[in-house]
Write an enzyme that holds these catalytic residues in place. Structure first.
Site, mmCIF file in Angstrom:
data_model
loop_
_atom_site.group_PDB
_atom_site.id
_atom_site.type_symbol
_atom_site.label_atom_id
_atom_site.label_comp_id
_atom_site.label_asym_id
_atom_site.label_seq_id
_atom_site.Cartn_x
_atom_site.Cartn_y
_atom_site.Cartn_z
ATOM 1 N N SER A 97 0.828 -1.194 0.000
ATOM 2 C CA SER A 97 0.000 0.000 0.000
ATOM 3 C C SER A 97 0.867 1.250 0.000
ATOM 4 C CB SER A 97 -0.912 0.023 1.237
ATOM 5 O OG SER A 97 -1.768 -1.092 1.263
ATOM 6 N N SER A 148 -4.519 -13.345 6.778
ATOM 7 C CA SER A 148 -5.792 -13.736 6.174
ATOM 8 C C SER A 148 -6.730 -14.357 7.201
ATOM 9 C CB SER A 148 -5.550 -14.732 5.036
ATOM 10 O OG SER A 148 -5.167 -15.988 5.577
ATOM 11 N N GLU A 197 -0.214 -3.690 13.997
ATOM 12 C CA GLU A 197 -1.173 -3.687 12.895
ATOM 13 C C GLU A 197 -2.477 -4.368 13.299
ATOM 14 O OE1 GLU A 197 -1.423 -4.923 8.160
ATOM 15 O OE2 GLU A 197 0.107 -5.834 9.438
#
Length: 395
Positions: free
Chosen positions: A161, A377, A243
């Site tokens: 990103s 994930s 995070e």
């Protein structure tokens, strides 16, 4: 768990609310839509945060922060959302790279990198993921070879990103020392280094929020290593903990999003001309989303309370992420269902084809699918919960 503001939190909330009411309207609105055009607008906002004493809120005071605990930071984030403040363009720098450098970096690294993050002078990205490693971060193949005075790095990263506007990156590369988690080293990389190539990747909205980054014999000096050589896995887990706290507590204010859905429902009628709010199916779905959003808020408060007490993030962050991702998808999808043809004509390449509400839900619906991958994930999070919360054996 007491959800009401303490006297200190209430005083801080009032101070922040007053400051935001004065400051947000002074920004050079409107905020640009394209990522590549946002930097000047965001930098002006970051400078105001720094001057107001709100940049790096939870950083230690000795490194330019305010030493605020997780609860005060949560109050601040709630007020930012309430005031319609701009998005934070340097999340990687302020929330991940900065705290990692504080925890593991050398004195010279702290002196060089921390203040430019707070003042909005340098933007960061994260070079962790690779094309064939997926969520199995320990299988990364990017290699750093020792040379005189530093390291030569060869490899490829993906799903990075904001790489196209970043000044620096946090980077993981394999330096030897064994298989899997051993032999990985954590580097700080200037994105202007010779041999760094950035290739933007357009996502479903037609924007290049993500990028491929190619590292072709890139040199970094010895003082770019964070922590110990071959000991980067420990440092990386520290970064990922920062995070996952952010994801668990929510990158989207779900309670506010549901409140906005309720306002939309109140204003609309069904095909039969009756108020949409009188439709029992609509009322049932709103009630379901409202209850789930409240549960998500409570999970976030659990994470925040633990962080404020000095506890490590732990597996509860995985629970928060598992709960958050499908909730945001369902909120966005329901918002689109309130639009004609399910919002399908609100295409990213023609933003004028949809009203503001439709564009908002369309964007959120697309972004929510990617959030299921970010920060580990869904399948990784399920494994963490199964093993560390439920005590199930490894498969």
């Amino acid at each position: 768990m007491d959800l009401s503001d303490s006297p200190e939190e209430a005083q801080f909330r009032a101070k922040v609310r007053e400051w935001l009411a004065e400051t947000v309207p002074e920004l050079p609105w409107p905020e640009p839509a394209r990522m590549e055009d946002k930097r000047e607008f965001w930098s002006a906002w970051q400078r105001k945060l720094f001057e107001g004493g709100f940049a790096g809120l939870s950083w230690p005071v000795e490194y330019g922060g305010q030493g605020a605990d997780a609860k005060l930071r949560a109050v601040f984030n709630e007020e930012l959302d309430r005031a319609g403040a701009p998005e934070r363009l340097n999340i990687i720098g302020e929330d991940f790279a900065g705290p990692t450098i504080v925890a593991f970096g050398t004195d010279s690294q702290k002196q060089r990198y921390l203040e430019p993050i707070l003042q909005g002078e340098e933007i960061w990205c994260q070079l962790f993921s690779e094309p064939e490693s997926g969520s199995d971060l320990a299988s990364l193949r990017t290699k750093a070879t020792k040379v005189d005075g530093g390291w030569r790095i060869q490899g490829q990263k993906i799903w990075t990103s904001r790489a196209q506007i970043a000044d620096n990156a946090i980077l993981l590369a394999r330096t030897g020392g064994g298989e899997r988690h051993r032999g990985i080293t954590y580097f700080l990389l200037p994105m202007s280094s010779q041999g760094v190539t950035i290739r933007p990747l357009e996502h479903m909205l037609g924007e290049a929020e993500f990028n491929e980054v190619f590292l072709d014999d890139v040199f970094v000096p010895d003082d770019a290593v964070v922590g110990e050589v071959d000991g980067g896995w420990k440092v990386a887990m520290g970064t990922l903990a920062f995070e996952r706290v952010g994801i668990a507590t929510g990158r989207v204010n779900t309670t506010r999003a549901v409140a906005d859905l309720i306002d939309q429902v109140k204003q609309r009628t069904g095909d039969d001309g009756a108020p949409l709010a009188s439709n029992p199916e609509v009322r049932q779905r709103i009630a379901d989303l409202y209850g789930r959003a409240l549960t998500h808020y409570l999970i976030g408060q659990r994470v925040i309370t633990g962080a404020a007490s000095g506890e490590p993030p732990g597996p509860v962050t995985s629970i928060g992420k598992l709960y958050f991702c499908p909730l945001v998808e369902d909120i966005a999808d329901f918002g689109l269902e309130l639009s004609e043809f399910g919002g399908q004509f609100g295409l990213a390449d023609d933003p004028q084809s949809a009203d503001a509400d439709q564009q908002r839900w369309l964007r959120l619906a697309y972004q929510a699918r990617g959030t299921a991958i970010a920060g580990g994930s869904t399948f990784i999070q399920r494994n963490i919960v199964a093993e560390r919360v439920l005590g199930m054996p490894r498969g």
